[in-house]
Design a protein around this motif. Structure first.
Motif, PDB file in Angstrom:
ATOM      1  N   ALA A  17       0.751  -1.206  -0.099  1.00 24.59           N
ATOM      2  CA  ALA A  17       0.047   0.023   0.068  1.00 24.59           C
ATOM      3  C   ALA A  17       0.727   1.337   0.061  1.00 24.59           C
ATOM      4  O   ALA A  17       0.511   2.145  -0.848  1.00 24.59           O
ATOM      5  CB  ALA A  17      -0.981   0.048   1.175  1.00 24.59           C
ATOM      6  N   ASP A  18       2.043   1.411   0.720  1.00 25.81           N
ATOM      7  CA  ASP A  18       2.795   2.403   0.800  1.00 25.81           C
ATOM      8  C   ASP A  18       3.428   2.466  -0.618  1.00 25.81           C
ATOM      9  O   ASP A  18       3.794   3.616  -0.907  1.00 25.81           O
ATOM     10  CB  ASP A  18       3.960   2.176   1.955  1.00 25.81           C
ATOM     11  N   PHE A  19       3.970   1.340  -1.130  1.00 17.48           N
ATOM     12  CA  PHE A  19       4.662   1.578  -2.333  1.00 17.48           C
ATOM     13  C   PHE A  19       3.657   2.173  -3.511  1.00 17.48           C
ATOM     14  O   PHE A  19       4.072   2.953  -4.243  1.00 17.48           O
ATOM     15  CB  PHE A  19       5.091   0.341  -2.799  1.00 17.48           C
ATOM     16  N   GLU A  20       2.469   1.678  -3.437  1.00 23.08           N
ATOM     17  CA  GLU A  20       1.386   2.184  -4.565  1.00 23.08           C
ATOM     18  C   GLU A  20       0.960   3.606  -4.199  1.00 23.08           C
ATOM     19  O   GLU A  20       1.121   4.329  -5.211  1.00 23.08           O
ATOM     20  CB  GLU A  20       0.233   1.325  -4.237  1.00 23.08           C
ATOM     21  N   GLN A  21       0.847   4.163  -3.057  1.00 20.10           N
ATOM     22  CA  GLN A  21       0.600   5.495  -2.721  1.00 20.10           C
ATOM     23  C   GLN A  21       1.981   6.355  -3.264  1.00 20.10           C
ATOM     24  O   GLN A  21       1.885   7.622  -3.936  1.00 20.10           O
ATOM     25  CB  GLN A  21       0.715   5.641  -1.102  1.00 20.10           C
ATOM     26  N   MET A  22       3.259   6.096  -2.962  1.00 22.10           N
ATOM     27  CA  MET A  22       4.387   6.644  -3.585  1.00 22.10           C
ATOM     28  C   MET A  22       4.503   6.552  -4.848  1.00 22.10           C
ATOM     29  O   MET A  22       4.706   7.693  -5.619  1.00 22.10           O
ATOM     30  CB  MET A  22       5.539   5.848  -3.064  1.00 22.10           C
ATOM     31  N   LEU A  23       4.135   5.481  -5.669  1.00 27.79           N
ATOM     32  CA  LEU A  23       3.949   5.587  -7.283  1.00 27.79           C
ATOM     33  C   LEU A  23       2.700   6.574  -7.763  1.00 27.79           C
ATOM     34  O   LEU A  23       3.076   7.291  -8.712  1.00 27.79           O
ATOM     35  CB  LEU A  23       3.730   4.072  -7.833  1.00 27.79           C
ATOM     36  N   GLU A  28       1.495  11.672 -10.226  1.00 27.52           N
ATOM     37  CA  GLU A  28       0.697  13.091 -10.291  1.00 27.52           C
ATOM     38  C   GLU A  28       1.814  14.121 -10.196  1.00 27.52           C
ATOM     39  O   GLU A  28       1.553  15.041 -11.188  1.00 27.52           O
ATOM     40  CB  GLU A  28       0.067  12.992  -8.893  1.00 27.52           C
ATOM     41  N   LYS A  29       3.015  14.115  -9.489  1.00 25.60           N
ATOM     42  CA  LYS A  29       3.707  15.030  -9.501  1.00 25.60           C
ATOM     43  C   LYS A  29       4.435  15.025 -10.989  1.00 25.60           C
ATOM     44  O   LYS A  29       4.519  16.450 -11.464  1.00 25.60           O
ATOM     45  CB  LYS A  29       5.063  14.975  -8.563  1.00 25.60           C
ATOM     46  N   GLY A  30       4.699  14.027 -11.656  1.00 24.37           N
ATOM     47  CA  GLY A  30       5.166  14.088 -13.136  1.00 24.37           C
ATOM     48  C   GLY A  30       4.371  14.632 -14.116  1.00 24.37           C
ATOM     49  O   GLY A  30       4.462  15.440 -14.948  1.00 24.37           O
ATOM     50  N   ALA A  31       2.858  14.373 -13.834  1.00 26.82           N
ATOM     51  CA  ALA A  31       1.875  14.874 -14.838  1.00 26.82           C
ATOM     52  C   ALA A  31       1.880  16.566 -14.576  1.00 26.82           C
ATOM     53  O   ALA A  31       1.719  17.058 -15.547  1.00 26.82           O
ATOM     54  CB  ALA A  31       0.615  14.233 -14.503  1.00 26.82           C
ATOM     55  N   ARG A  32       1.853  17.026 -13.362  1.00 22.12           N
ATOM     56  CA  ARG A  32       1.787  18.486 -13.082  1.00 22.12           C
ATOM     57  C   ARG A  32       2.919  19.273 -13.619  1.00 22.12           C
ATOM     58  O   ARG A  32       2.676  20.227 -14.301  1.00 22.12           O
ATOM     59  CB  ARG A  32       1.528  18.620 -11.525  1.00 22.12           C
ATOM     60  N   HIS A  33       3.980  18.350 -13.470  1.00 20.53           N
ATOM     61  CA  HIS A  33       5.092  19.153 -14.146  1.00 20.53           C
ATOM     62  C   HIS A  33       5.300  19.169 -15.533  1.00 20.53           C
ATOM     63  O   HIS A  33       5.596  20.140 -16.140  1.00 20.53           O
ATOM     64  CB  HIS A  33       6.420  18.251 -13.599  1.00 20.53           C
TER      65      HIS A  33
END
Length: 97
Positions: A17-23, A28-33
């Motif tokens: 679950a932590d890994f999926e949240q990190m991904l 999202e950060k890459g898309a915003r960038h």
């Protein structure tokens, strides 16, 4: 020969679950960038994208209409040329043999 040191790979273990949240955060950060890079960030981004899509649809429709108009003009010209040639052959315009 010299003994080369063996490189050991370090592994990190974390819950799925932590890994999926990190991904998800990274995506999202890459898309915003990426959107910021092309100037489509901010409050009006969705509106701008809709306008771009509408503009592209209108351009594609105009290309299609222009193509059909050219085809109609060529066909009309050929029909008129055939009709004129037929009328000349039938001596309706005083020409022909």
């Amino acid at each position: 020969m010299e003994d080369l040191p063996i490189e050991r790979r370090k592994t990190v273990t974390m819950p799925q679950a932590d890994f999926e949240q990190m991904l998800e955060r990274a995506a999202e950060k890459g898309a915003r960038h990426a959107l910021h890079g092309v100037g489509l960030d901010g409050e009006d981004a969705a509106h701008d994208i809709r306008e771009l899509r509408n503009l592209l649809d209108a351009f594609n429709e105009a290309k299609k209409t222009a193509g059909l108009t050219i085809i109609k003009m060529v066909v009309t010209g050929l029909v008129m040329a055939i009709l004129t040639g037929t009328l000349i052959k039938l001596k309706l315009f005083g020409g022909g043999q």
